[in-house]
Write a protein that holds these residues in place. Structure first.
Motif, short mmCIF file in Angstrom:
data_model
loop_
_atom_site.label_atom_id
_atom_site.label_comp_id
_atom_site.label_asym_id
_atom_site.label_seq_id
_atom_site.Cartn_x
_atom_site.Cartn_y
_atom_site.Cartn_z
N ASP A 4 0.83 -1.20 0.00
CA ASP A 4 0.00 0.00 0.00
C ASP A 4 0.87 1.25 0.00
OD1 ASP A 4 -2.58 -1.35 0.25
OD2 ASP A 4 -1.90 -1.88 2.26
N ARG B 130 -0.63 -0.38 -4.28
CA ARG B 130 -2.01 0.13 -4.30
C ARG B 130 -2.00 1.57 -3.79
NH1 ARG B 130 -5.89 -3.94 -1.28
NH2 ARG B 130 -4.93 -2.89 0.49
N ALA C 253 -6.96 2.84 -5.03
CA ALA C 253 -7.46 1.70 -4.27
C ALA C 253 -8.29 2.13 -3.07
CB ALA C 253 -6.29 0.84 -3.79
N GLY C 254 -8.31 3.42 -2.76
CA GLY C 254 -9.09 3.91 -1.64
C GLY C 254 -8.83 5.38 -1.39
N GLY D 191 -11.81 1.80 -5.20
CA GLY D 191 -11.95 1.20 -3.87
C GLY D 191 -12.87 2.00 -3.00
N SER E 238 -9.51 -2.28 0.90
CA SER E 238 -9.22 -1.82 -0.45
C SER E 238 -8.92 -2.99 -1.38
CB SER E 238 -7.99 -0.87 -0.47
OG SER E 238 -8.24 0.24 0.36
N PRO E 239 -9.65 -3.13 -2.47
CA PRO E 239 -9.32 -4.17 -3.44
C PRO E 239 -8.06 -3.83 -4.20
CG PRO E 239 -11.04 -2.78 -4.33
CD PRO E 239 -10.79 -2.30 -2.89
#
Length: 385
Positions: free
Chosen positions: A123, A194, A225-226, A321, A378-379
């Motif tokens: 991440d 991500r 992702a978020g 996300g 988060s995917p």
């Protein structure tokens, strides 16, 4: 006559000396080259080994030497080997912009600063600070965060730029382009990670403007992702500090800043102003005031949430996300109306109210669990191309 054989006491001492010599030699090899203190202890123990407590003293000395050496090695080695927060910068180039800039926005050849703490986490969390602060606001969180973290400092907001005449004030549009370029550069630099955006206050407003930009130019949209927004501004009712800064008379900055506090009657507002003022004095006031003025002009009237909710919808549409928007108690008198308005637009599960004050939202104890909860849900981003 033959010489008498060794007595029981003499034999015990001989055996102890032999054992001590072997152990001492081994310990000397292991720790003697690393610590003068350990060598001194071993020498003392060797000289007093015949004493009844000799073996106990040897054990204590060996424990001290090994503990001192091991602790110092582990302590210094851990600090050297672990990731640390470092400062970096992006050189601003004309090729970074797809739009023409106003003549007074002189940013080329300048730098956009950031703080970074690189980890092996998959991440990458990019943090955007509030108005009149800088990336150091996130340093306590970054110092021990699990994700790879990068905190961007807005153009002209770094302490070294506050008195640098080359960093003249720029508008929100150029600022948004600079942040977009930095995020693209980070995504290219770390393609396997991500990307998660975290914006606080003015930084959260910047993320909402970025979403509008990416909706219009999807080819430049990063794989998000978020997103976590902390205290984004809903409308003019949540901008008392921004309003005061927008009209600041810079001919006498100190008097102007004192006037902001002097004209405040509400204790909560007074505390809010004081929190800001000690941060503002180290920044380029002309830059801060220009951004404050544009933010105020762009904001909706008190009681209106339509534009804010539309921007939240757009943000959700460009993010792959979860999107979380958290507010402090500073916003609690507006929170119910906002949620009701958002539900009429089909927005649910996005807003939350935290029982904490404004600046505590981005402090390490509060920020850490918020980010961890976001990245846990988060995917993985879709592959590029």
């Amino acid at each position: 006559m033959t010489a008498p054989g060794p007595g029981p006491t003499t034999g015990m001492v001989t055996r102890v000396r032999a054992a001590l010599a072997g152990v001492g030699g081994t310990l000397g090899i292991l720790i003697g080259i690393y610590a003068d203190e350990a060598r001194a202890v071993l020498a003392w123990v060797g000289a007093h080994a015949v004493a009844p407590a000799g073996s106990a003293l040897l054990a204590a000395g060996a424990g001290f030497g090994l503990g001192w050496w091991g602790g110092s090695r582990a302590g210094s080695g851990g600090r050297e080997a672990g990731p640390v927060v470092v400062e970096g910068s992006f050189e601003i180039s004309a090729d970074d912009f797809d739009v023409d800039l106003p003549a007074d926005h002189m940013v080329f050849g300048r730098r956009l600063r950031y703080l970074e703490r690189a980890t092996t986490s998959r991440d990458l969390v990019v943090l955007l600070h509030g108005l009149a602060t800088d990336a150091s606001e996130f340093r306590p969180y970054m110092a021990s965060a699990r994700p790879h973290t990068v905190a961007l400092t807005a153009f002209g907001h770094h302490p070294e730029e506050a008195r640098d005449a080359r960093y003249r004030p720029i508008g929100l549009a150029t600022h948004t382009e600079l942040i977009a370029g930095a995020i693209r550069a980070l995504a290219r630099r770390h393609p396997g990670k991500r990307l998660v955006l975290v914006g606080f206050s003015y930084g959260a407003d910047t993320v909402l403007r970025l979403a509008e930009r990416w909706a219009e130019r999807p080819e430049q949209r990063p794989a998000l992702a978020g997103v976590l927004l902390l205290d984004p501004n809903m409308n003019r009712s949540t901008l008392p500090v921004t309003r005061a800064l927008a009209g600041l008379d810079l001919s006498d900055p100190a008097a102007a800043l004192r006037g902001i506090v002097a004209g405040t009657r509400d204790l909560d507002a007074f505390a809010n102003f004081c929190d800001y003022l000690h941060r503002i004095v180290g920044k380029d006031l002309a830059q801060v005031c220009r951004h404050a003025g544009e933010v105020w002009e762009d904001a909706e009237e008190v009681g209106s949430y339509e534009r804010f909710v539309r921007r939240c919808e757009r943000l959700r549409s460009v993010c792959g996300g979860p999107v979380r928007i958290h507010f402090s108690t500073r916003f609690e008198t507006h929170f119910n109306d906002l949620v009701a308005h958002a539900r009429r637009h089909g927005l649910r599960g996005m807003f939350d109210l935290r029982r904490t004050d404004h600046f505590a939202l981005c402090a390490e104890p509060t920020l850490r669990p918020q980010v961890e909860a976001l990245v846990a849900g988060s995917p993985a981003p879709a592959p590029e191309g």
